[in-house]
Design a protein around this motif. Structure first.
Motif, short mmCIF file in Angstrom:
data_model
loop_
_atom_site.label_atom_id
_atom_site.label_comp_id
_atom_site.label_asym_id
_atom_site.label_seq_id
_atom_site.Cartn_x
_atom_site.Cartn_y
_atom_site.Cartn_z
N LEU A 58 15.58 12.64 8.65
CA LEU A 58 14.32 12.59 9.40
C LEU A 58 13.20 12.37 8.40
N ARG A 59 12.30 11.44 8.71
CA ARG A 59 11.17 11.14 7.82
C ARG A 59 9.94 11.88 8.30
N PHE A 60 9.17 12.41 7.35
CA PHE A 60 8.01 13.24 7.64
C PHE A 60 6.73 12.55 7.18
N VAL A 61 5.75 12.54 8.06
CA VAL A 61 4.45 11.94 7.79
C VAL A 61 3.46 13.06 7.49
N MET A 62 2.83 12.99 6.32
CA MET A 62 1.80 13.95 5.95
C MET A 62 0.45 13.24 5.88
N PRO A 63 -0.39 13.39 6.91
CA PRO A 63 -1.71 12.76 6.86
C PRO A 63 -2.60 13.44 5.82
N LEU A 64 -3.36 12.65 5.10
CA LEU A 64 -4.35 13.20 4.18
C LEU A 64 -5.62 13.53 4.93
N GLN A 65 -6.24 14.64 4.55
CA GLN A 65 -7.52 14.97 5.15
C GLN A 65 -8.55 13.90 4.78
N PRO A 66 -9.55 13.67 5.63
CA PRO A 66 -10.59 12.69 5.30
C PRO A 66 -11.27 13.03 3.98
N ASP A 67 -11.77 12.00 3.30
CA ASP A 67 -12.43 12.19 2.00
C ASP A 67 -13.51 13.25 2.11
N GLY A 68 -13.56 14.09 1.06
CA GLY A 68 -14.56 15.16 1.04
C GLY A 68 -14.07 16.43 1.70
N ASN A 69 -12.91 16.39 2.34
CA ASN A 69 -12.39 17.57 3.03
C ASN A 69 -10.92 17.79 2.70
N LEU A 70 -10.57 17.47 1.44
CA LEU A 70 -9.17 17.52 1.05
C LEU A 70 -8.72 18.97 0.84
N LEU A 71 -7.70 19.39 1.56
CA LEU A 71 -7.11 20.70 1.32
C LEU A 71 -6.30 20.69 0.03
N ARG A 72 -5.62 19.59 -0.18
CA ARG A 72 -4.88 19.36 -1.42
C ARG A 72 -5.19 17.93 -1.83
N PRO A 73 -5.64 17.70 -3.05
CA PRO A 73 -5.99 16.34 -3.46
C PRO A 73 -4.77 15.43 -3.45
N ALA A 74 -5.02 14.14 -3.27
CA ALA A 74 -3.93 13.18 -3.18
C ALA A 74 -3.07 13.19 -4.44
N TRP A 75 -3.69 13.36 -5.61
CA TRP A 75 -2.91 13.34 -6.85
C TRP A 75 -1.92 14.51 -6.88
N LEU A 76 -2.33 15.65 -6.33
CA LEU A 76 -1.46 16.82 -6.32
C LEU A 76 -0.27 16.60 -5.38
N ILE A 77 -0.54 15.98 -4.23
CA ILE A 77 0.54 15.69 -3.29
C ILE A 77 1.50 14.67 -3.90
N ARG A 78 0.95 13.65 -4.57
CA ARG A 78 1.81 12.66 -5.22
C ARG A 78 2.71 13.32 -6.26
N LEU A 79 2.15 14.24 -7.03
CA LEU A 79 2.93 14.95 -8.04
C LEU A 79 4.04 15.77 -7.38
N GLY A 80 3.68 16.48 -6.32
CA GLY A 80 4.69 17.27 -5.61
C GLY A 80 5.80 16.41 -5.04
N LEU A 81 5.44 15.27 -4.47
CA LEU A 81 6.45 14.37 -3.89
C LEU A 81 7.30 13.73 -4.98
N PHE A 82 6.71 13.47 -6.14
CA PHE A 82 7.49 12.93 -7.26
C PHE A 82 8.57 13.93 -7.67
N LEU A 83 8.18 15.21 -7.78
CA LEU A 83 9.17 16.24 -8.10
C LEU A 83 10.21 16.34 -7.00
#
Length: 550
Positions: free
Chosen positions: A101-126
């Motif tokens: 099953l594939r999971f979609v994680m929407p990013l919060q709109p700019d300026g309202n990031l709960l977790r920055p995109a770079w942090l999510i990318r790092l987590g997904l890389f791991l």
């Protein structure tokens, strides 16, 4: 769920001189997984469960085979790696009840990031690289304005990520482990309580109480406490040394996780299903998962249950409102409590690590060995994805304590119904193998309606012909007690899967209850009451007697 009179019975003699090597207390995923592993290594195993198999926590999960992406935030690298390693092992073992099953994680709109995109990318890389992948694809970014998965979301969600995990029918996973344990020699007794366990130097004298109140004693060389939310209470009130002091050394933290089910909030390509993972302002996450063809499953919560009987855990109005509100932050179509068509709650038995936040309590397991006298193994914590590894580790510990280490075997073994090679030839990929299997079923049994053929294939895999037997028409399956549910299937569930009550059939062996009216559910209960089945224990579908009865 109410406990109903059981078809199972206890060993006939009140003093079973043969006894068993290992008594497992608890018929959830960990108990059944351990019983399966031990029986496959040649030990004499008895498992007792006070209610139905998977009656509590193990049928009330979010139903995911996943590494636990969010646990990386708590530096739970060992847990995540262990779970990631298990995903494809499990998918290959039972492709009829588990699939990618594939999971979609929407990013919060700019300026309202709960977790920055770079942090999510790092987590997904791991997440992509902590364990080897052969079936599940790696993570990618997605433009939600252009992709089909963005259509159900509010327009402010423009970017996101997609990653892969797996889905499992959790209650059926428990039953399949119990079936495999039984086929390998284990005795499985449901609706049977362990009301006393007295320990001496060489074994355990165990008192068991059956559904009719009959009491029996059993001698076991070793005892496994896999009672889940009741594991601590079991050590404090049931299992004790001859001297009478408590065997409990740890405390469980009971955390309620609740889910709601609503009518489908999104439609995707059925051959390429996607779910959603939503970040909430409180830093928690919830999942929105396609469920039972016409529905969306949303969960979960984390609510402490101090001093509460786990059996009484129910979702409350605040939890329903919370899940609706958090999902409404993302979906174009808002959710309200009035949209909820079903809900359920499970109690997670987490090992108390004195964390202030229930969401941060480790989901890893601990196996505690006690050899002060006869061997005792207590299972603390755990998650459904790591059940097989937990069971393997538990069997190693039992073997060490008994002085009889025997080789592991479950990593490459299929669960009952999971070997589809007799229908489709050599396995290729779990997801495409199942598609080919459904095609083979419809070719062999063209009289089955496509929806019924698909459901039976999903539920029973290669065991489907044990259910169908010599039937050549729909009428040969007997009366249709409820839409899509015939007498032959009810008898099969009674005979081979320990099913007794309507709840067993409609909410654990299947989720047909979600699709039926109250009157239709009552018809199933009436049929079961009028046709009780009372063997000493459910037969293995591979036994000659079972094939003859079918």
């Amino acid at each position: 769920m109410p406990a109903t009179a059981s078809p199972t019975a206890l060993p006939h003699s009140p003093d079973d001189s043969a006894g068993c090597d290992v008594l497992v207390v608890g018929g959830g995923i960990n108990g059944c997984g351990i019983a399966r592993d031990l029986a496959g290594r040649g030990w004499r195993v008895t498992l007792v469960e006070a209610d139905d198999l998977a009656a509590h926590t193990s049928s009330s999960s979010t139903k995911l085979i996943h590494g636990g992406l969010r646990y990386l935030e708590y530096y739970e690298f060992n847990l995540v790696r262990k779970a990631l390693q298990e995903r494809e092992v499990l998918l290959r073992s039972a492709p009829h009840i588990m699939w990618p099953l594939r999971f979609v994680m929407p990013l919060q709109p700019d300026g309202n990031l709960l977790r920055p995109a770079w942090l999510i990318r790092l987590g997904l890389f791991l997440y992509d690289h902590l364990a080897r992948r052969e079936v599940l694809p790696g993570s990618t970014g997605v433009d939600l304005r252009q992709h089909l998965v963005g259509q159900p979301l509010q327009p402010q969600y423009r970017r996101g990520f997609i990653y892969a995990d797996g889905w499992v029918d959790d209650a059926r996973l428990v039953v399949l482990n119990a079936l495999d344990a039984q086929a390998r020699g284990a005795q499985i007794y449901t609706r049977t309580r362990c009301i006393g366990a007295e320990r001496d130097a060489s074994g355990w004298n165990v008192s068991l109480q059956g559904p009719d109140g009959t009491r029996r004693t059993l001698r076991a060389r070793a005892l496994v406490n896999a009672a889940g939310p009741w594991a601590e209470a079991f050590l404090r009130g049931v299992a004790r040394p001859a001297g009478g002091e408590t065997l409990a050394t740890r405390h469980l933290r009971l955390v309620k996780g609740s889910h709601i089910v609503v009518r489908s909030r999104f439609e995707h390509d059925p051959a390429n299903p996607h779910a959603y993972i939503f970040q909430n302002p409180d830093k928690r996450i919830i999942f929105a998962i396609p469920y039972e063809r016409d529905y969306t499953l949303i969960g979960t919560t984390d609510v402490e249950l101090p001093g509460t009987d786990p059996a009484g855990a129910r979702i409350d109005a605040d939890e329903i409102a919370y899940l609706c509100a958090q999902a409404s932050h993302y979906f174009r179509e808002p959710l309200t409590p009035a949209d909820v068509v079903w809900q359920y709650s499970g109690v997670r038995p987490l090992l108390d690590d004195e964390s202030g936040d229930a969401s941060a309590v480790t989901r890893d397991y601990l196996l505690e060995s006690n050899q002060d006298a006869a061997p005792l193994l207590s299972v603390w914590g755990g998650k459904i994805t790591t059940f097989r590894k937990l069971a393997e580790d538990a069997a190693e510990d039992i073997g060490r304590m008994l002085g009889e280490r025997r080789p592991a075997w479950t990593r490459e073994a299929a669960l009952p119904g999971g070997d589809l090679s007799g229908w489709i030839g050599p396995a290729q990929r779990p997801d495409t193998d199942f598609t080919r299997f459904v095609q083979a079923v419809t070719q062999r049994h063209p009289w089955l309606a496509p929806t019924l053929a698909h459901r039976l294939a999903r539920a029973y895999g290669s065991r489907i012909d044990d259910l169908i037997g010599d039937a050549a028409t729909l009428a040969d399956l007997g009366n249709e007690i409820a839409p899509g549910l015939h007498e032959a299937e009810l008898r099969f569930l009674q005979r081979t899967e320990w099913a007794v009550s309507a709840d067993d059939v409609l909410w654990r062996r299947s989720k047909l209850g979600l699709h039926l009216s109250a009157d239709q559910r009552a018809a199933v209960a009436d049929w079961l009451a009028a046709h009780p089945h009372r063997p000493t224990q459910a037969r293995s579908p591979n036994s000659p007697a079972s094939r003859k009865a079918a």
